[in-house]
Scaffold this motif. Structure first.
Motif, PDB file in Angstrom:
ATOM      1  N   PRO A 164      -3.776  -4.942   3.236  1.00 46.88           N
ATOM      2  CA  PRO A 164      -2.939  -5.831   2.417  1.00 46.88           C
ATOM      3  C   PRO A 164      -1.559  -5.237   2.184  1.00 46.88           C
ATOM      4  O   PRO A 164      -1.396  -4.015   2.127  1.00 46.88           O
ATOM      5  CB  PRO A 164      -3.736  -5.943   1.111  1.00 46.88           C
ATOM      6  N   GLY A 167      -2.196  -5.640  -2.330  1.00 44.54           N
ATOM      7  CA  GLY A 167      -3.515  -5.186  -2.747  1.00 44.54           C
ATOM      8  C   GLY A 167      -3.640  -5.056  -4.255  1.00 44.54           C
ATOM      9  O   GLY A 167      -2.711  -5.374  -5.007  1.00 44.54           O
ATOM     10  N   TRP A 169      -5.293  -6.767  -6.633  1.00 46.49           N
ATOM     11  CA  TRP A 169      -4.841  -8.053  -7.146  1.00 46.49           C
ATOM     12  C   TRP A 169      -4.870  -8.162  -8.659  1.00 46.49           C
ATOM     13  O   TRP A 169      -4.179  -9.013  -9.229  1.00 46.49           O
ATOM     14  CB  TRP A 169      -5.703  -9.161  -6.543  1.00 46.49           C
ATOM     15  N   ILE A 177      -0.310 -12.065  -4.169  1.00 41.89           N
ATOM     16  CA  ILE A 177      -1.654 -12.408  -3.700  1.00 41.89           C
ATOM     17  C   ILE A 177      -1.584 -13.404  -2.561  1.00 41.89           C
ATOM     18  O   ILE A 177      -2.277 -13.274  -1.543  1.00 41.89           O
ATOM     19  CB  ILE A 177      -2.500 -12.964  -4.868  1.00 41.89           C
ATOM     20  N   ASP A 180      -0.669 -11.666   0.631  1.00 39.94           N
ATOM     21  CA  ASP A 180      -1.793 -10.942   1.232  1.00 39.94           C
ATOM     22  C   ASP A 180      -2.729 -11.896   1.968  1.00 39.94           C
ATOM     23  O   ASP A 180      -3.184 -11.616   3.078  1.00 39.94           O
ATOM     24  CB  ASP A 180      -2.572 -10.183   0.155  1.00 39.94           C
ATOM     25  N   SER A 207     -12.646 -11.417  -7.235  1.00 33.92           N
ATOM     26  CA  SER A 207     -11.389 -11.885  -6.629  1.00 33.92           C
ATOM     27  C   SER A 207     -11.331 -13.406  -6.613  1.00 33.92           C
ATOM     28  O   SER A 207     -10.265 -13.996  -6.837  1.00 33.92           O
ATOM     29  CB  SER A 207     -11.259 -11.344  -5.204  1.00 33.92           C
ATOM     30  N   CYS A 256     -12.536  -9.175   1.596  1.00 33.47           N
ATOM     31  CA  CYS A 256     -12.190 -10.579   1.834  1.00 33.47           C
ATOM     32  C   CYS A 256     -12.323 -10.859   3.330  1.00 33.47           C
ATOM     33  O   CYS A 256     -11.953 -10.016   4.152  1.00 33.47           O
ATOM     34  CB  CYS A 256     -10.757 -10.839   1.351  1.00 33.47           C
ATOM     35  N   MET A 308     -10.276  -7.850   5.002  1.00 34.92           N
ATOM     36  CA  MET A 308      -9.228  -7.220   4.187  1.00 34.92           C
ATOM     37  C   MET A 308      -9.881  -6.520   3.006  1.00 34.92           C
ATOM     38  O   MET A 308     -10.585  -7.149   2.219  1.00 34.92           O
ATOM     39  CB  MET A 308      -8.198  -8.235   3.701  1.00 34.92           C
ATOM     40  N   ILE A 311      -8.335  -5.171  -2.173  1.00 34.24           N
ATOM     41  CA  ILE A 311      -7.721  -6.277  -2.912  1.00 34.24           C
ATOM     42  C   ILE A 311      -8.060  -6.174  -4.399  1.00 34.24           C
ATOM     43  O   ILE A 311      -8.949  -5.457  -4.801  1.00 34.24           O
ATOM     44  CB  ILE A 311      -8.191  -7.636  -2.371  1.00 34.24           C
TER      45      ILE A 311
END
Length: 311
Positions: A164, A167, A169, A177, A180, A207, A256, A308, A311
């Motif tokens: 990311p 990152g 978040w 966000i 990313d 998330s 993610c 990913m 995050i």
């Protein structure tokens, strides 16, 4: 009925014809009831297309991947050095594992049911057996099994890992966000040269809750999730899966996943769905063995998927 009488006799259990008939009827009712049970929290089948085409007796499931190489070029009228093209085949194989459990009733449970004129047996044990089997399939679908060399959806060695830009978040702005998420989605499009276009985004529990509640700005009612769905031209669905809560490379944080949810890209191999075998008499109880077979997740095109972390 004849089967029940036979196995009961072999175990030294005496049943009269009326008891046998009622017990057989009740067992069939219990077995039928298990197919009405829904397990919505097991989401592997929802997120991964299921492939049940391999035979139940197969020990492995394989697929071939073809690639071509070479190119054409401008030539003269009498050219005799035409460039050659060819194809290359690679075979990939996943092992198929058998899954099993069982449930049982005592002979007294069955006789009490028969004495009551066929009072329904408690189907909860059978339902628990099916639920446990579905949980095992969900585990294999998400994480695979390293001992069997079986790949999982959230831990596939061939899937690219995208770093990311921002990152973390929990402390990021809405636009950071969004950036990313766009980077993750665009990585698939760029890597595959637009051959694969991702349509689904899966997030861990926290998330997903964050982007579903975080507004784009102080004076906006539009959340990050809704804004991203409305403005990204590729992603059609965003969902959450608790299997991603600790799915990062270190196994201690969220992951993610963006991917093209298509049976052409990936499939959850289930050659044998949950089945219940005939009851077996053991001492003073009847045991119903249950069985299924699963080959984990095969990704025909792993670059149509991207991870990913951080995050």
């Amino acid at each position: 009925m004849e089967y029940l009488q036979l196995i009961a006799a072999q175990a030294g259990i005496r049943l009269d014809a009326g008891e046998t008939a009622l017990i057989a009827k009740e067992l069939e009712a219990v077995k039928a009831a298990t197919y009405d049970v829904k397990c919505p929290e097991f989401k592997a089948r929802q997120f991964i297309p299921v492939n049940s085409s391999p035979p139940a007796g197969a020990e492995t499931v394989s697929y071939d991947q073809w690639d071509s190489f070479g190119q054409a070029k401008v030539i003269g009228n009498y050219a005799d050095d035409l460039p050659s093209v060819d194809v290359l085949k690679k075979r990939f194989t996943n092992k198929i594992a058998s899954l099993g459990n069982s449930y049982s009733w005592s002979i007294q449970d069955l006789r009490a049911s028969a004495m009551a004129g066929g009072m329904s047996l408690d189907a909860k044990r059978a339902m628990a057996a099916r639920r446990a089997m579905e949980a095992a399939i969900d585990d294999l679908a998400a994480a695979g099994d390293a001992n069997l060399g079986m790949s999982g959806f959230a831990a596939h060695a061939s899937v690219p890992l995208v770093t990311p830009t921002t990152g973390t978040w929990s402390g990021a702005t809405a636009l950071q966000i969004i950036a990313d998420l766009n980077k993750l989605v665009q990585s698939i499009i760029t890597t595959t040269k637009q051959v694969h276009l991702p349509n689904t985004l899966l997030l861990d529990t926290d998330s997903f809750a964050l982007i579903n509640q975080k507004p784009m700005s102080a004076d906006s009612s539009n959340t990050v999730l809704r804004y991203f769905l409305e403005n990204n031209p590729y992603i059609q669905s965003i969902d959450q899966w608790h299997r991603l809560d600790l799915a990062n490379a270190a196994g201690n944080g969220p992951r993610c996943v963006a991917y093209d949810r298509s049976p052409e890209v990936l499939g959850l191999e289930i050659p044998q769905e949950f089945e219940q075998l005939p009851p077996q008499a053991r001492n003073l109880k009847f045991v119903v063995p249950c069985h299924a077979r699963c080959g984990g997740v095969i990704m025909h095109y792993p670059k149509a998927v991207a991870y990913m972390d951080g995050i």
